[in-house]
Design a protein around this motif. Structure first.
Motif, PDB file in Angstrom:
ATOM      1  N   SER A 163       0.819  -1.206   0.000  1.00  0.00           N
ATOM      2  CA  SER A 163       0.000   0.000   0.000  1.00  0.00           C
ATOM      3  C   SER A 163       0.855   1.259   0.000  1.00  0.00           C
ATOM      4  CB  SER A 163      -0.908   0.010   1.225  1.00  0.00           C
ATOM      5  OG  SER A 163      -1.722   1.166   1.211  1.00  0.00           O
ATOM      6  N   ASN A 164       0.337   2.296  -0.673  1.00  0.00           N
ATOM      7  CA  ASN A 164       0.972   3.610  -0.619  1.00  0.00           C
ATOM      8  C   ASN A 164       0.070   4.622   0.084  1.00  0.00           C
ATOM      9  OD1 ASN A 164      -1.019   4.269  -2.469  1.00  0.00           O
ATOM     10  ND2 ASN A 164       0.379   4.750  -4.146  1.00  0.00           N
ATOM     11  N   GLY A 165      -1.009   4.150   0.710  1.00  0.00           N
ATOM     12  CA  GLY A 165      -1.955   5.019   1.387  1.00  0.00           C
ATOM     13  C   GLY A 165      -3.115   5.433   0.501  1.00  0.00           C
ATOM     14  N   THR A 182      -4.019  -0.035  -2.589  1.00  0.00           N
ATOM     15  CA  THR A 182      -3.290  -1.223  -2.169  1.00  0.00           C
ATOM     16  C   THR A 182      -3.225  -2.156  -3.358  1.00  0.00           C
ATOM     17  OG1 THR A 182      -4.011  -1.016   0.117  1.00  0.00           O
ATOM     18  CG2 THR A 182      -3.251  -3.191  -0.582  1.00  0.00           C
ATOM     19  N   ILE A 183      -2.008  -2.582  -3.706  1.00  0.00           N
ATOM     20  CA  ILE A 183      -1.822  -3.581  -4.759  1.00  0.00           C
ATOM     21  C   ILE A 183      -1.843  -4.947  -4.089  1.00  0.00           C
ATOM     22  CG2 ILE A 183      -0.214  -4.565  -6.444  1.00  0.00           C
ATOM     23  CD1 ILE A 183       0.740  -1.756  -7.056  1.00  0.00           C
ATOM     24  N   LEU A 184      -2.626  -5.832  -4.661  1.00  0.00           N
ATOM     25  CA  LEU A 184      -2.735  -7.202  -4.180  1.00  0.00           C
ATOM     26  C   LEU A 184      -2.031  -8.104  -5.189  1.00  0.00           C
ATOM     27  CD1 LEU A 184      -4.102  -9.154  -2.133  1.00  0.00           C
ATOM     28  CD2 LEU A 184      -6.014  -9.250  -3.732  1.00  0.00           C
ATOM     29  N   TRP A 185      -1.118  -8.952  -4.691  1.00  0.00           N
ATOM     30  CA  TRP A 185      -0.423  -9.906  -5.560  1.00  0.00           C
ATOM     31  C   TRP A 185      -0.764 -11.311  -5.102  1.00  0.00           C
ATOM     32  CZ3 TRP A 185       4.616 -12.625  -4.744  1.00  0.00           C
ATOM     33  CH2 TRP A 185       5.000 -13.356  -5.869  1.00  0.00           C
ATOM     34  N   GLU A 186      -1.258 -12.132  -6.041  1.00  0.00           N
ATOM     35  CA  GLU A 186      -1.581 -13.526  -5.776  1.00  0.00           C
ATOM     36  C   GLU A 186      -0.605 -14.393  -6.572  1.00  0.00           C
ATOM     37  OE1 GLU A 186      -5.976 -14.342  -5.466  1.00  0.00           O
ATOM     38  OE2 GLU A 186      -6.014 -12.376  -6.442  1.00  0.00           O
ATOM     39  N   PRO A 187       0.486 -14.846  -5.934  1.00  0.00           N
ATOM     40  CA  PRO A 187       1.527 -15.567  -6.665  1.00  0.00           C
ATOM     41  C   PRO A 187       1.044 -16.829  -7.374  1.00  0.00           C
ATOM     42  CG  PRO A 187       2.024 -15.490  -4.308  1.00  0.00           C
ATOM     43  CD  PRO A 187       0.809 -14.679  -4.527  1.00  0.00           C
ATOM     44  N   GLY A 188       0.010 -17.481  -6.865  1.00  0.00           N
ATOM     45  CA  GLY A 188      -0.502 -18.688  -7.502  1.00  0.00           C
ATOM     46  C   GLY A 188      -1.116 -18.440  -8.862  1.00  0.00           C
ATOM     47  N   LYS A 196       7.872  -2.196  -5.055  1.00  0.00           N
ATOM     48  CA  LYS A 196       8.232  -0.917  -4.431  1.00  0.00           C
ATOM     49  C   LYS A 196       7.166   0.099  -4.830  1.00  0.00           C
ATOM     50  CE  LYS A 196      12.436  -2.588  -3.513  1.00  0.00           C
ATOM     51  NZ  LYS A 196      12.371  -3.855  -2.869  1.00  0.00           N
ATOM     52  N   ILE A 197       6.037   0.036  -4.171  1.00  0.00           N
ATOM     53  CA  ILE A 197       4.854   0.809  -4.563  1.00  0.00           C
ATOM     54  C   ILE A 197       5.082   2.311  -4.526  1.00  0.00           C
ATOM     55  CG2 ILE A 197       3.799   0.780  -2.274  1.00  0.00           C
ATOM     56  CD1 ILE A 197       1.075   0.345  -3.750  1.00  0.00           C
ATOM     57  N   GLU A 198       6.002   2.757  -3.698  1.00  0.00           N
ATOM     58  CA  GLU A 198       6.258   4.195  -3.562  1.00  0.00           C
ATOM     59  C   GLU A 198       7.073   4.764  -4.727  1.00  0.00           C
ATOM     60  OE1 GLU A 198       9.588   1.877  -2.115  1.00  0.00           O
ATOM     61  OE2 GLU A 198       7.497   1.759  -1.522  1.00  0.00           O
ATOM     62  N   ALA A 199       7.551   3.928  -5.631  1.00  0.00           N
ATOM     63  CA  ALA A 199       8.432   4.371  -6.713  1.00  0.00           C
ATOM     64  C   ALA A 199       7.707   5.038  -7.884  1.00  0.00           C
ATOM     65  CB  ALA A 199       9.277   3.202  -7.227  1.00  0.00           C
ATOM     66  N   GLU A 200       6.376   4.957  -7.922  1.00  0.00           N
ATOM     67  CA  GLU A 200       5.611   5.550  -9.030  1.00  0.00           C
ATOM     68  C   GLU A 200       4.320   6.150  -8.502  1.00  0.00           C
ATOM     69  OE1 GLU A 200       6.060   6.045 -12.280  1.00  0.00           O
ATOM     70  OE2 GLU A 200       7.944   4.980 -12.528  1.00  0.00           O
ATOM     71  N   TYR A 209      -8.939   0.329  -3.315  1.00  0.00           N
ATOM     72  CA  TYR A 209      -8.790   1.557  -2.547  1.00  0.00           C
ATOM     73  C   TYR A 209      -9.115   1.263  -1.087  1.00  0.00           C
ATOM     74  CZ  TYR A 209      -8.880   4.110  -6.971  1.00  0.00           C
ATOM     75  OH  TYR A 209      -8.603   4.588  -8.221  1.00  0.00           O
ATOM     76  N   PRO A 210      -8.394   1.883  -0.147  1.00  0.00           N
ATOM     77  CA  PRO A 210      -8.782   1.757   1.253  1.00  0.00           C
ATOM     78  C   PRO A 210     -10.191   2.326   1.448  1.00  0.00           C
ATOM     79  CG  PRO A 210      -6.602   2.746   1.064  1.00  0.00           C
ATOM     80  CD  PRO A 210      -7.189   2.681  -0.319  1.00  0.00           C
ATOM     81  N   ALA A 211     -10.877   1.900   2.480  1.00  0.00           N
ATOM     82  CA  ALA A 211     -12.251   2.360   2.749  1.00  0.00           C
ATOM     83  C   ALA A 211     -12.313   3.880   2.714  1.00  0.00           C
ATOM     84  CB  ALA A 211     -12.721   1.846   4.105  1.00  0.00           C
TER      85      ALA A 211
END
Length: 141
Positions: free
Chosen positions: A7-9, A12-18, A43-47, A68-70
């Motif tokens: 999350s960058n505030g 939130t990026i969700l990654w599902e490796p499967g 590195k979510i803060e990079a962009e 998005y957060p609530a």
């Protein structure tokens, strides 16, 4: 299924490796964000948030998504309320874009949203879904 959140505030990026088929589209698109040899690898803060959303929407397998957060907004789906679209990827999976239901032999139903990659090579350890095995066996088709 295992999943990780970054999350960058703002989102939130969700990654599902499967679900990941290791296409590398994320790494090629935003190399400062997606760094598979690092931990954490995102590195979510990079962009900017808009750049992140644009890149996540290009994930062919749906392994990357965002929310998005609530109170910050709603996730928008590029394919919501549309007919599924299909693409046979050269030497790769059958891609289905849009919302679908996958019905299994045992009667179980899985709802899939956005992008779903189905195995065409027969070597996936996550059938019927692609796990990137086509690259290991040099699948041609």
């Amino acid at each position: 299924m295992k999943q990780k959140e970054y999350s960058n505030g703002e989102i939130t990026i969700l990654w599902e490796p499967g679900k990941c088929i290791h296409s590398g589209i994320c790494v090629k698109g935003l190399p400062r964000v997606f760094q598979p040899s690092e931990k954490p690898w995102i590195k979510i803060e990079a962009e900017s948030t808009s750049s992140l959303i644009n890149q996540v929407n290009q994930c062919p397998s749906g392994a990357l998504s965002y929310f998005y957060p609530a109170g910050k907004g709603e996730k928008e789906s590029q394919f919501s309320n549309s007919e599924p679209q299909f693409e046979v990827r050269p030497n790769g999976p059958l891609m289905v874009y849009g919302d679908i239901e996958v019905k299994f032999r045992d009667g179980r139903i899985e709802k899939k949203q956005k992008n779903t990659a189905f195995c065409r090579c027969g070597s996936s350890q996550n059938k019927p879904y692609c796990d990137g095995s086509h690259k290991k066996i040099n699948f041609q088709g």
